[in-house]
Design an enzyme around this catalytic site. Structure first.
Site, PDB file in Angstrom:
ATOM      1  N   ARG A  10       0.878  -1.178   0.000  1.00  0.00           N
ATOM      2  CA  ARG A  10       0.000   0.000   0.000  1.00  0.00           C
ATOM      3  C   ARG A  10       0.906   1.215   0.000  1.00  0.00           C
ATOM      4  O   ARG A  10       1.680   1.436   0.935  1.00  0.00           O
ATOM      5  CB  ARG A  10      -0.913  -0.004   1.232  1.00  0.00           C
ATOM      6  CG  ARG A  10      -1.649   1.309   1.463  1.00  0.00           C
ATOM      7  CD  ARG A  10      -2.667   1.200   2.579  1.00  0.00           C
ATOM      8  NE  ARG A  10      -3.860   0.528   2.110  1.00  0.00           N
ATOM      9  CZ  ARG A  10      -5.113   0.897   2.428  1.00  0.00           C
ATOM     10  NH1 ARG A  10      -5.326   1.939   3.213  1.00  0.00           N
ATOM     11  NH2 ARG A  10      -6.146   0.239   1.968  1.00  0.00           N
ATOM     12  N   GLN A  70     -10.255  -3.651  -3.143  1.00  0.00           N
ATOM     13  CA  GLN A  70     -11.535  -3.099  -2.700  1.00  0.00           C
ATOM     14  C   GLN A  70     -12.642  -3.480  -3.668  1.00  0.00           C
ATOM     15  O   GLN A  70     -13.740  -3.894  -3.260  1.00  0.00           O
ATOM     16  CB  GLN A  70     -11.447  -1.575  -2.595  1.00  0.00           C
ATOM     17  CG  GLN A  70     -12.748  -0.889  -2.259  1.00  0.00           C
ATOM     18  CD  GLN A  70     -13.304  -1.289  -0.904  1.00  0.00           C
ATOM     19  OE1 GLN A  70     -12.612  -1.169   0.093  1.00  0.00           O
ATOM     20  NE2 GLN A  70     -14.531  -1.781  -0.865  1.00  0.00           N
ATOM     21  N   ARG A 115     -14.073  -7.872   2.126  1.00  0.00           N
ATOM     22  CA  ARG A 115     -12.649  -7.666   1.844  1.00  0.00           C
ATOM     23  C   ARG A 115     -11.862  -8.920   2.201  1.00  0.00           C
ATOM     24  O   ARG A 115     -10.985  -9.371   1.456  1.00  0.00           O
ATOM     25  CB  ARG A 115     -12.108  -6.464   2.637  1.00  0.00           C
ATOM     26  CG  ARG A 115     -12.635  -5.097   2.206  1.00  0.00           C
ATOM     27  CD  ARG A 115     -12.161  -4.734   0.796  1.00  0.00           C
ATOM     28  NE  ARG A 115     -10.720  -4.811   0.677  1.00  0.00           N
ATOM     29  CZ  ARG A 115      -9.864  -3.834   1.040  1.00  0.00           C
ATOM     30  NH1 ARG A 115     -10.332  -2.716   1.563  1.00  0.00           N
ATOM     31  NH2 ARG A 115      -8.571  -3.975   0.863  1.00  0.00           N
ATOM     32  N   CYS A 172     -16.528   2.476   0.475  1.00  0.00           N
ATOM     33  CA  CYS A 172     -15.328   1.683   0.762  1.00  0.00           C
ATOM     34  C   CYS A 172     -14.754   1.965   2.151  1.00  0.00           C
ATOM     35  O   CYS A 172     -13.881   1.208   2.607  1.00  0.00           O
ATOM     36  CB  CYS A 172     -14.278   1.917  -0.317  1.00  0.00           C
ATOM     37  SG  CYS A 172     -13.845   3.645  -0.561  1.00  0.00           S
ATOM     38  N   ASP A 221     -17.289   7.590  -1.992  1.00  0.00           N
ATOM     39  CA  ASP A 221     -16.024   7.540  -1.267  1.00  0.00           C
ATOM     40  C   ASP A 221     -15.761   8.933  -0.705  1.00  0.00           C
ATOM     41  O   ASP A 221     -16.439   9.903  -1.068  1.00  0.00           O
ATOM     42  CB  ASP A 221     -14.906   7.092  -2.217  1.00  0.00           C
ATOM     43  CG  ASP A 221     -13.580   6.796  -1.517  1.00  0.00           C
ATOM     44  OD1 ASP A 221     -13.567   6.729  -0.263  1.00  0.00           O
ATOM     45  OD2 ASP A 221     -12.559   6.640  -2.201  1.00  0.00           O
ATOM     46  N   HIS A 252      -7.323   0.729  -6.594  1.00  0.00           N
ATOM     47  CA  HIS A 252      -7.548  -0.046  -5.369  1.00  0.00           C
ATOM     48  C   HIS A 252      -8.250  -1.348  -5.766  1.00  0.00           C
ATOM     49  O   HIS A 252      -9.433  -1.551  -5.455  1.00  0.00           O
ATOM     50  CB  HIS A 252      -8.403   0.778  -4.407  1.00  0.00           C
ATOM     51  CG  HIS A 252      -8.376   0.295  -2.988  1.00  0.00           C
ATOM     52  ND1 HIS A 252      -7.702  -0.841  -2.585  1.00  0.00           N
ATOM     53  CD2 HIS A 252      -8.985   0.782  -1.853  1.00  0.00           C
ATOM     54  CE1 HIS A 252      -7.872  -1.026  -1.290  1.00  0.00           C
ATOM     55  NE2 HIS A 252      -8.641  -0.067  -0.824  1.00  0.00           N
TER      56      HIS A 252
END
Length: 301
Positions: free
Chosen positions: A100, A130, A288, A260, A220, A127
Site C-alpha cells: 500500500r 476493494q 474484503r 469503501c 467515497d 484499489h
C-alpha cells in the site's frame, strides 16, 4: 493465477474475475483451504490502513499462513535503499507481498524485481482489492451482475478507477458522476471501454441523472489520503454529490448503498443513508477478507 501479480484489475480477464469471486463465495460459505500453509505474506504499507491490513492478515491465517507486518520507516527502504534491492531481498524471505503506497510506479517496480506475487493493496492510481469485495457484495445482493447499473458519485480517484475496470470486466453498467475538474484519468476510462463487452460506461457531472434507476449507489471520501490539505476547498465543490435520502429516491427501489470506508458522515454520505436498510457497507467491509482470501489462495496455487 498461480504466481501472478495483481497490480490493477486490468491484469485479470473476465473469466479470472468470475472464477476468483466464485472461489470467494465458496470460502465464505465454509469451504476450507490450506493454500498458504508454510507460506508468508508480507504487508508493506506506506499508508494507514484498517480494513486492508486486518482482512489480509486474517485471510492468511485462515489459509494456514503467517503474516509479517513490514514498517517501511523501520526498514532501509525508508532511508533510501532502492526498491530493486529491497524487492529482491524480500523475495528471498516471503511468498507473497501486498503493498500500500502512493505511486503506482513503485508497486510496479517491486513486481518487476521481486519474482514473487505482488498485490496492490492500494495506490493513488487504483484499489483493486476493494473492488473485488464490491463486486462480490453486489453478486450476493442481486444474484449476479447482468443488467445492473452502478453509479459512483464523488472524486474520480483510485476507487473510481478500479470500479471502472472491475465493472467493465463483470459486465456491469457504470456511471461516474464527478465535478468536471475531478474526473477519472482518461487512460483508465479508455482501458475500461476496451475491456467492456456490452456494458455501458458514462461519465457525467450530473449526480441526479447518474443516480436515476441505478441498482448500486457508491461513494467515497472527497479527499483521499495525502489530499487532506485540500479537503476544505473541495467541500463546496462536492456537496451536490452527497449520497442522501433525496438522491436515493432517484435510484431503483431495490438499490443498495456501498462505501469503501472510512466514511465522513454528513459529507459524502448522510448518517441516515449509511445506517439505512439499503446500506450494504458492513457486508462490503467483511467481504474484503473473503475476496482477498480467494486472491491469496489463487496466487499461491
Amino acid at each position: 493465477m498461480k504466481g501472478q501479480n495483481l497490480l490493477t484489475l486490468g491484469d485479470l480477464s473476465s473469466g479470472e474475475l468470475e472464477t476468483l469471486l466464485t472461489l470467494a463465495q465458496q470460502l465464505k460459505a465454509g469451504d476450507s483451504s490450506q493454500a498458504a500453509k508454510n507460506r508468508v505474506l508480507g504487508l508493506l504499507f506506506y499508508k494507514a490502513s484498517t480494513r486492508t491490513r486486518v482482512s489480509f492478515s486474517v485471510a492468511t491465517y485462515h489459509l494456514g499462513g503467517q503474516v509479517i507486518d513490514l514498517n517501511p520507516q523501520a526498514m532501509q527502504v525508508g532511508r533510501g535503499e532502492p526498491i530493486q534491492d529491497t524487492a529482491r531481498v524480500l523475495a528471498g524471505y516471503l511468498d507473497v507481498l501486498a503493498i500500500r503506497t502512493f505511486a503506482q510506479e513503485d508497486i510496479e517496480a517491486f513486481a518487476h524485481y521481486a519474482g514473487i506475487p505482488v498485490i496492490n493493496a492500494l495506490s493513488d492510481l487504483c484499489h483493486p482489492c476493494q473492488v473485488l469485495a464490491d463486486l462480490l457484495t453486489i453478486k450476493e445482493c442481486f444474484g449476479g451482475w447482468e443488467g445492473l447499473t452502478l453509479t459512483y458519485l464523488g472524486d474520480g480517484n483510485n476507487v473510481a478507477h478500479s470500479l471502472l475496470l472491475g465493472c467493465a470486466l463483470a459486465g456491469v453498467n457504470i456511471r461516474v458522476a464527478t465535478p468536471s475538474d475531478y474526473q477519472p484519468q482518461s487512460a483508465i476510462v479508455q482501458q475500461a471501454k476496451k475491456l467492456a463487452s456490452g456494458s455501458e460506461i458514462i461519465l457525467t457531472d450530473d449526480p441526479k441523472a447518474a443516480a436515476e434507476g441505478a441498482q448500486v449507489i457508491y461513494t467515497d471520501v472527497w479527499a483521499s489520503m495525502g489530499q487532506e490539505d485540500s479537503a476544505a476547498t473541495r467541500l463546496p465543490v462536492f456537496t451536490p454529490y452527497q449520497v442522501n435520502e433525496e438522491l436515493m429516491r432517484l435510484a431503483s427501489t431495490d438499490a443498495i448503498v456501498l462505501h469503501c470506508l472510512p466514511a465522513h458522515r454528513g459529507e459524502e454520505i448522510t448518517e441516515a443513508v449509511l445506517e439505512s436498510y439499503q446500506s450494504q457497507v458492513w457486508r462490503q467491509a467483511e467481504n474484503r477478507m473473503h475476496a482477498q482470501k480467494a486472491l491469496l489462495a489463487s496466487v499461491l496455487g
